[in-house]
Design a protein around this motif. Structure first.
Motif, PDB file in Angstrom:
ATOM      1  N   LEU A   1       0.965  -1.478  -0.058  1.00  0.00           N
ATOM      2  CA  LEU A   1       0.090   0.297  -0.034  1.00  0.00           C
ATOM      3  C   LEU A   1       1.276   1.361   0.385  1.00  0.00           C
ATOM      4  O   LEU A   1       0.689   2.196  -0.853  1.00  0.00           O
ATOM      5  CB  LEU A   1      -0.984  -0.062   1.645  1.00  0.00           C
ATOM      6  CG  LEU A   1      -1.636   0.938   1.669  1.00  0.00           C
ATOM      7  CD1 LEU A   1      -2.478   1.772   0.697  1.00  0.00           C
ATOM      8  CD2 LEU A   1      -2.106   1.579   2.767  1.00  0.00           C
TER       9      LEU A   1
ATOM     10  N   SER B   1      -9.834  -9.802  10.638  1.00  0.00           N
ATOM     11  CA  SER B   1      -9.414  -8.928   9.453  1.00  0.00           C
ATOM     12  C   SER B   1      -8.997  -7.384  10.059  1.00  0.00           C
ATOM     13  O   SER B   1      -8.571  -7.674  11.020  1.00  0.00           O
ATOM     14  CB  SER B   1     -10.643  -8.761   8.782  1.00  0.00           C
ATOM     15  OG  SER B   1     -12.214  -7.347   9.728  1.00  0.00           O
TER      16      SER B   1
ATOM     17  N   LEU C   1      -9.733   3.457   6.522  1.00  0.00           N
ATOM     18  CA  LEU C   1      -8.822   3.892   5.910  1.00  0.00           C
ATOM     19  C   LEU C   1      -8.483   5.095   6.220  1.00  0.00           C
ATOM     20  O   LEU C   1      -9.920   6.058   5.446  1.00  0.00           O
ATOM     21  CB  LEU C   1      -8.906   3.447   4.117  1.00  0.00           C
ATOM     22  CG  LEU C   1      -7.541   3.926   3.639  1.00  0.00           C
ATOM     23  CD1 LEU C   1      -6.067   3.213   4.286  1.00  0.00           C
ATOM     24  CD2 LEU C   1      -7.540   3.507   2.105  1.00  0.00           C
TER      25      LEU C   1
ATOM     26  N   LEU D   1      -8.474  -1.993   0.021  1.00  0.00           N
ATOM     27  CA  LEU D   1      -8.629  -1.592   1.589  1.00  0.00           C
ATOM     28  C   LEU D   1      -9.581  -0.794   2.157  1.00  0.00           C
ATOM     29  O   LEU D   1     -10.269  -1.303   3.569  1.00  0.00           O
ATOM     30  CB  LEU D   1      -7.364  -1.203   2.103  1.00  0.00           C
ATOM     31  CG  LEU D   1      -6.334  -2.337   1.278  1.00  0.00           C
ATOM     32  CD1 LEU D   1      -4.974  -1.872   2.190  1.00  0.00           C
ATOM     33  CD2 LEU D   1      -6.985  -3.439   2.263  1.00  0.00           C
TER      34      LEU D   1
END
Length: 259
Positions: free
Chosen positions: A165, A210, A252, A246
């Motif tokens: 990322l 997760s 995020l 994501l």
């Protein structure tokens, strides 16, 4: 490096291009050819396209591509922090290929192939708490599922994902800044991530393994307009397949600062 038959610097300086675009630091294998085709269609047959680039390999790759595509490479001139390349849209290619519709069809085919492209990797267990990932001409190693040590031989998969990322945003931002004409001296990102329940990830208890939240902070060193620098980064985040994926699965949080 110039092709035989290229124009002189004085002749190139006298050209008034029909279309000008900035390819930033993209090379011909990372989407630049699609951009050249798209912009070439905006120029009339026999007209001149000026493409500006800061990527050194373009000097070697563009002339042969022009020959294959039926266009004439005219040469290059130094520009401000980039090189100016000049290409004349081919009349012979226009006549032989059935005109503008054929060029538009070729561009559409290129775009369709790009959209259908599938990235392929394979991974093998290659040792105790170790796996090796193979992709194209690359390979890299991953370590155990989770580690709380300060040092390990290899990063975990979670760290590799967060690194992907950050890395994708850093390189894409450098390209976008170049295309926007921004002079950015240094780009650094920090990425942090927290799982809902790391013990579930490790198989020690039931729960949600997760990501609960991921935070990205980008620090850019530039004397240019901060609003323009911020807008370029926001554009990159919006276009990032990793960030977009994501963001659908976790919180995020993306921050940007000029330093």
């Amino acid at each position: 490096m110039s092709d035989t038959g290229s124009l002189s610097a004085a002749e190139l300086q006298a050209i008034a291009p029909d279309v000008v675009f900035d390819g930033g630091d993209l090379d011909c294998g990372s989407g630049l050819v699609l951009m050249i085709r798209e912009n070439m269609l905006k120029a009339p047959v026999g007209g001149v396209l000026e493409m500006q680039s800061s990527e050194p390999t373009v000097a070697d790759d563009l002339p042969p591509w022009c020959r294959l595509a039926g266009h004439k490479y005219l040469g290059q001139l130094p520009g401000q922090n980039r090189v100016r390349y000049f290409v004349r849209r081919g009349e012979q290619q226009q006549a032989q290929s059935g005109g503008a519709q054929a060029e538009e069809s070729a561009l559409a085919d290129d775009k369709a192939r790009a959209k259908a492209y599938v990235w392929r990797l394979r991974t093998r267990s290659t040792g105790h708490q170790q796996a090796t990932v193979y992709c194209r001409n690359f390979s890299w190693m991953l370590g155990q599922s989770a580690s709380f040590e300060e040092k390990d031989a290899h990063p975990s998969a979670v760290e590799a994902l967060l690194g992907a990322l950050g890395g994708s945003l850093a390189t894409a931002y450098a390209t976008e800044a170049a295309r926007a004409g921004l002079e950015v001296d240094d780009i650094e990102l920090t990425v942090t991530g927290r799982l809902h329940n790391v013990l579930a990830h490790m198989g020690l208890e039931d729960g949600d393994p997760s990501f609960a939240e991921i935070e990205v902070k980008c620090y850019a060193s530039t004397m240019d307009d901060e609003a323009a620098a911020r807008k370029a980064f926001e554009t990159v985040v919006a276009r990032s397949p990793i960030a977009a994926t994501l963001a659908k699965a976790a919180s995020l949080n993306v921050k940007f600062s000029v330093v």
